[in-house]
Scaffold this active site. Structure first.
Site, PDB file in Angstrom:
ATOM      1  CG  ASP A  19      -6.690 -40.412   6.151  1.00 24.84           C
ATOM      2  OD1 ASP A  19      -6.328 -40.104   5.003  1.00 24.84           O
ATOM      3  OD2 ASP A  19      -6.361 -39.754   7.151  1.00 24.84           O
ATOM      4  CB  SER A  20      -2.349 -41.423   5.644  1.00 25.22           C
ATOM      5  OG  SER A  20      -2.738 -40.116   6.019  1.00 25.22           O
ATOM      6  CB  CYS A  82      -6.854 -40.884   2.060  1.00 29.00           C
ATOM      7  SG  CYS A  82      -5.176 -40.382   1.664  1.00 29.00           S
ATOM      8  CD  GLU A 162      -2.018 -38.470  11.717  1.00 32.04           C
ATOM      9  OE1 GLU A 162      -1.672 -39.365  12.497  1.00 32.04           O
ATOM     10  OE2 GLU A 162      -3.085 -38.502  11.077  1.00 32.04           O
ATOM     11  CB  CYS A 194      -5.428 -32.872   2.651  1.00 34.75           C
ATOM     12  SG  CYS A 194      -4.639 -33.971   3.855  1.00 34.75           S
ATOM     13  CG  HIS A 196      -4.627 -35.452   7.962  1.00 34.87           C
ATOM     14  ND1 HIS A 196      -4.731 -36.505   7.097  1.00 34.87           N
ATOM     15  CD2 HIS A 196      -4.049 -35.946   9.089  1.00 34.87           C
ATOM     16  CE1 HIS A 196      -4.228 -37.598   7.665  1.00 34.87           C
ATOM     17  NE2 HIS A 196      -3.812 -37.279   8.880  1.00 34.87           N
TER      18      HIS A 196
HETATM   19  N1  DGL Z   1      -5.473 -37.277   4.675  1.00 32.48           N
HETATM   20  C1  DGL Z   1      -4.830 -37.671   3.467  1.00 32.48           C
HETATM   21  C2  DGL Z   1      -5.291 -36.902   2.279  1.00 32.48           C
HETATM   22  O1  DGL Z   1      -6.456 -36.548   2.239  1.00 32.48           O
HETATM   23  C3  DGL Z   1      -3.350 -37.944   3.524  1.00 32.48           C
HETATM   24  C4  DGL Z   1      -2.494 -36.989   4.206  1.00 32.48           C
HETATM   25  C5  DGL Z   1      -1.094 -37.533   4.329  1.00 32.48           C
HETATM   26  O2  DGL Z   1      -0.944 -38.594   4.944  1.00 32.48           O
HETATM   27  O3  DGL Z   1      -0.162 -36.934   3.792  1.00 32.48           O
HETATM   28  O4  DGL Z   1      -4.575 -36.688   1.338  1.00 32.48           O
END
Ligand code: DGL
Length: 280
Positions: A19-20, A82, A162, A194, A196
């Site tokens: 993931d990011s 992600c 984050e 997302c 996150h």
């Molecule tokens: N967690 C990621 C997603 O599901 C990326 C979030 C990000 O880095 O902007 O899109």
């Protein structure tokens, strides 16, 4: 079962997850719980997060760098934990990985369609995911009936997650602001599009109210991983204790601290990798 050069069978190899940043841990958590025999290698690109407002070309480049790193770790499967990378880079990753690749969008869309009684579904995600239209297509494909889909990009959720501000008053303020229009649209189901966002699930639930079902695709993604490994005869039944390795492109301390608190198990060690430089 496929034999590998060093004698280790492919089924004993780890699953690669990326993931990011921390968001993919919401998928990792479900994989650890549903597939307790599997080893994992997790990579969080915290140093280059967020991905959500970067171009398709950049996301593909970053993703392929990470996949090459995971290949060096001899992973038997890649899980794109992600949504943004799933939306932009799934085809490129599938072509390059040389192992099965699982994305997070389809399992979440199928779960949402099953959960929605009124067929009024909201989707929140990064700008990249929302603007790609990938969820509208996946939701419609998963439903035999016409749906009403309301989408909203919520870019500030990623830095809040984050930062570890999961239950901070600022999370409530931002959630109320972003989600007001979805609440007004009277959706009955909201896809956390997302990885996150499940970290902010409580603030999102407070903003939407108890009548809206929140869909965190982590559970469905882990189920898909399990099914694919079984179908491909790649499930690990070596009997050896699984190993979990964590890598990040930013601070290992922050990653281990927030990651442990989210996974509810200690990340004893995380390693820093300068991903651009780890490639030849
Ligand atoms: N967690 C990621 C997603 O599901 C990326 C979030 C990000 O880095 O902007 O899109």
């Amino acid at each position: 079962m496929i034999s590998m050069e060093n004698g280790q069978s492919q089924s004993a190899c780890p699953i690669g997850i990326f993931d990011s940043g921390l968001g993919g841990l919401t998928v990792q958590k479900e994989i650890l719980s549903q597939l307790p025999n599997e080893s994992t290698v997790y990579f969080g690109d915290n140093g280059r997060a967020p991905y959500g407002n970067k171009s398709r070309e950049t996301i593909i480049r970053y993703s392929l760098q990470i996949v090459r790193f995971l290949q060096q770790k001899r992973v038997k499967m890649v899980v794109i934990a992600c949504n943004t990378a799933s939306a932009f880079a799934y085809d490129a990753i599938s072509a390059a990985a040389g192992v099965p690749v699982i994305e997070v969008i389809t399992p979440g869309a199928i779960t949402a369609v099953k959960a929605s009684k009124g067929r009024r579904i909201g989707v929140i995600g990064t700008k990249g995911t929302i603007n790609s239209g990938v969820y509208e297509r996946a939701l419609q494909a998963a439903s035999s009936k016409q749906l009403k889909v309301y989408s909203k990009a919520c870019p500030l959720f990623v830095p809040l997650a984050e930062e570890g501000w999961w239950n901070h008053p600022v999370a409530d303020l931002v959630a109320n602001e972003y989600l007001a229009e979805l609440k007004q649209a009277e959706i009955d189901t909201l896809v956390l599009g997302c990885t996150h966002y499940p970290l902010l699930q409580q603030a999102i639930a407070r903003a939407m109210g108890p009548e809206v079902t929140l869909i965190n695709s982590g559970e469905a993604v882990a189920r898909t991983v399990k099914e694919r490994l079984t179908q491909l005869n790649l499930a690990n039944n070596s009997g050896e204790a699984p190993q979990h390795e964590y890598y990040t492109s930013d601070s290992v301390e922050q990653f281990a601290e927030l990651g442990s608190s989210f996974l509810q198990q200690p990340i004893k060690e995380a390693y820093n990798i300068a991903i651009e430089r780890s490639q030849t």
